[in-house]
Design an enzyme around this catalytic site. Structure first.
Site, mmCIF file in Angstrom:
data_model
loop_
_atom_site.group_PDB
_atom_site.id
_atom_site.type_symbol
_atom_site.label_atom_id
_atom_site.label_comp_id
_atom_site.label_asym_id
_atom_site.label_seq_id
_atom_site.Cartn_x
_atom_site.Cartn_y
_atom_site.Cartn_z
ATOM 1 N N GLU A 117 -7.315 -12.036 36.703
ATOM 2 C CA GLU A 117 -7.815 -11.229 35.593
ATOM 3 C C GLU A 117 -6.933 -11.359 34.357
ATOM 4 O OE1 GLU A 117 -10.604 -9.812 35.453
ATOM 5 O OE2 GLU A 117 -11.266 -9.231 37.463
ATOM 6 N N ASP A 262 -17.659 -17.513 42.800
ATOM 7 C CA ASP A 262 -18.446 -17.915 41.651
ATOM 8 C C ASP A 262 -17.766 -18.859 40.665
ATOM 9 O OD1 ASP A 262 -16.698 -15.847 41.024
ATOM 10 O OD2 ASP A 262 -18.229 -14.489 40.277
ATOM 11 N N GLU A 404 -23.548 -11.644 32.868
ATOM 12 C CA GLU A 404 -23.945 -12.949 33.410
ATOM 13 C C GLU A 404 -25.393 -13.343 33.132
ATOM 14 O OE1 GLU A 404 -20.337 -11.519 35.217
ATOM 15 O OE2 GLU A 404 -22.351 -10.601 35.223
ATOM 16 N N THR A 496 -14.378 -18.288 31.591
ATOM 17 C CA THR A 496 -15.262 -17.390 32.335
ATOM 18 C C THR A 496 -15.348 -16.005 31.702
ATOM 19 O OG1 THR A 496 -15.883 -16.722 34.580
ATOM 20 C CG2 THR A 496 -13.558 -16.464 33.957
#
Length: 505
Positions: A117, A262, A404, A496
């Site tokens: 993160e 993912d 997403e 991402t």
């Protein structure tokens, strides 16, 4: 991708194949501008509330007007907002964030630090700001020394975090005590957590000229590119979910594109976009995974065989459920398809986009749920009609401001030019603006298929700034270097967290 975020937010409680969408009338330029301005206004609303009630903490609690520090207490929302503020050309917000970044001491926190993160939000956010403000947005900040601080602080952060890779294999620990140089004692690390570091850490090396950072992340990645034992790769390119930190060997062969796995697949093709010469193997592994996914994981609900979702696989058993997080998958196939000139990948990506659109289009709020299923063996009686009509039923109706679905709509718009996908973005953004907006920001919803979205979660995730607002805005804003391009024309690649990183030259 943020597979750990739902549990954190819950504590603050107070697809038709081949799926080419039907063309829509092209938006007039003034209509696009009106929508872009509306999204900018929503961004400013969220920022103003954060600034008033929460800055310099990590996130705003937009119901109680309090604050949280779930991301080390370094001002995650500010750093995550930087690249979006640059793209929106809001010099006031940009300068405020630059001044804040200069004050952060990355060596101090009371929190356990997530390598993953912290990399995607802080390191990615600062490197992106640097690339944008030294490149196509260089006119936005007059004092270049303030921009230079972004790279200095990126190096400082990398130096604080790099002990995570000091393991027998080079596979890092994720949960770190940066004060003691310790960790949580885990024996394994996750696929996404290990495989979503290379872009940011390699960019840090390329900008500083110090190869250490990129080498560390690529050493960890090497075990994922050549998985051992072979049984950890049940289908070519699709690998297990957990890696032994001591040996680099896979601990299982559970395969999915869901949270936890993912962004490993996401970064394979993005590393190739970043530098096709250095990262050809990453591309080869993505192609293998994409082909296997089309062959082995594509799943069609019995009630809606026109829709396509991705199942998970473990030791001969398929799990017919998926997540909002997984809905980045259409965008990944579309990016790979356009970069590699593969219409099969593009068409499959559009099928996935359509499936995820259905999860939005079928709820009372027009927003998709956190998790959903199409397994007919366990449909709740209360959702039988939903399953018959929509092809899925909801297993968790929460929405915590995830990006997403809009992300994949954006890739569909950029790759096809079909106005349908911009209309879908606008509908999704409008629903979020209608149901999640509070007096000071945006709150998550407890049930997207209940009146008014059910209750509200008292938390405004930093990725609202970085992703939801950015992807929505990009769809209606002017052509620019940071926009996703068709074919091989990308000058930036989005990490991402949707932070644009300049491709290697």
């Amino acid at each position: 991708m943020h597979f750990s975020s739902l549990s954190l937010s819950l504590t603050a409680l107070a697809i038709v194949s081949p799926c080419i969408a039907h063309p829509q009338p092209v938006l007039r330029q003034d209509d696009s501008q009106t929508r872009a301005d509306t999204i900018k206004s929503a961004f400013s609303h969220a920022w103003d509330g954060y600034l008033q009630y929460a800055f310099p903490h990590d996130e705003l609690h937009p119901v109680s007007n309090g604050y949280g520090d779930s991301r080390n207490g370094w001002g995650a929302s500010a750093v995550d907002a930087l690249s979006t503020a640059v793209i929106m050309r809001n010099a006031t917000i940009v300068n405020k964030i630059l001044d804040h970044v200069a004050t952060i001491d990355y060596s101090k926190t009371d929190s356990t630090v997530s390598l993953f993160e912290t990399t995607i939000r802080y390191l990615g956010g600062m490197l992106s700001g640097y690339d944008l403000l030294k490149g196509p947005a260089s006119d936005l900040v007059s004092d270049s020394s303030k921009v230079d601080v972004l790279l200095t602080q990126s190096k400082n952060l990398g130096d604080v975090l790099k002990f995570a890779f000091n393991t027998p294999s080079g596979v890092p620990y994720n949960n770190l005590n940066i004060t003691s140089g310790g960790n949580d004692g885990a024996t394994t690390n996750g696929l996404a957590v290990t495989g979503t570091l290379a872009l940011e850490w390699t960019r840090l090396s390329d900008l500083t000229g110090d190869p250490t950072y990129g080498d560390l992340s690529q050493k960890a990645e090497s075990y994922l590119l050549n998985p051992q034992p072979k049984s950890a790769e049940p289908f070519p390119g699709l690998v297990g979910s957990n890696i032994n930190i001591a040996t680099g060997q896979f601990a299982d062969a559970q395969v999915s594109w869901n949270g936890g796995d993912d962004s490993y697949y996401e970064y394979l093709i993005k590393m190739y976009v970043y530098d096709p010469k250095r990262f050809g193997l990453y591309k080869d592994r993505w192609v293998a995974a994409a082909q296997s996914t089309m062959q082995h994981l594509a799943s069609h609900p019995s009630s809606r065989p026109d829709l396509t979702f991705l199942a998970s696989y473990n030791n001969g058993t398929y799990d017919l459920s998926s997540q909002h997080l997984t809905c980045f998958d259409g965008g990944s196939f579309l990016l790979g398809g356009t970069v590699l000139n593969r219409t099969d990948f593009i068409n499959f990506g559009l099928a996935l986009v359509n499936g995820c659109h259905d999860t939005y289009n079928s709820t009372l709020t027009g927003i998709g749920p956190e998790t959903f299923s199409w397994d007919t063996s366990s449909i709740p009686a209360s959702q039988q009609t939903l399953y018959e009509q929509a092809g899925f039923y909801i297993t968790s109706g929460a929405y915590i401001l995830r990006p997403e679905v809009i992300e994949s709509f954006y890739y569909a718009w950029r790759v096809t030019g079909d106005e349908t996908y911009r209309e879908w973005i606008w509908s999704a953004f409008s629903a979020i603006n209608d149901y999640c907006r509070t007096g000071s920001g945006f709150a998550g919803l407890t049930d997207v298929n209940a009146a008014n979205g059910g209750g509200r979660y008292d938390n405004q995730e930093s990725f609202l700034f970085a992703e939801v607002m950015k992807y929505s805005y990009l769809a209606f804003s002017e052509e620019a270097e940071w926009q996703v391009q068709t074919g091989g024309g990308n000058k930036f690649v989005l990490n991402t967290e949707a932070h644009p990183v300049r491709v290697s030259t």
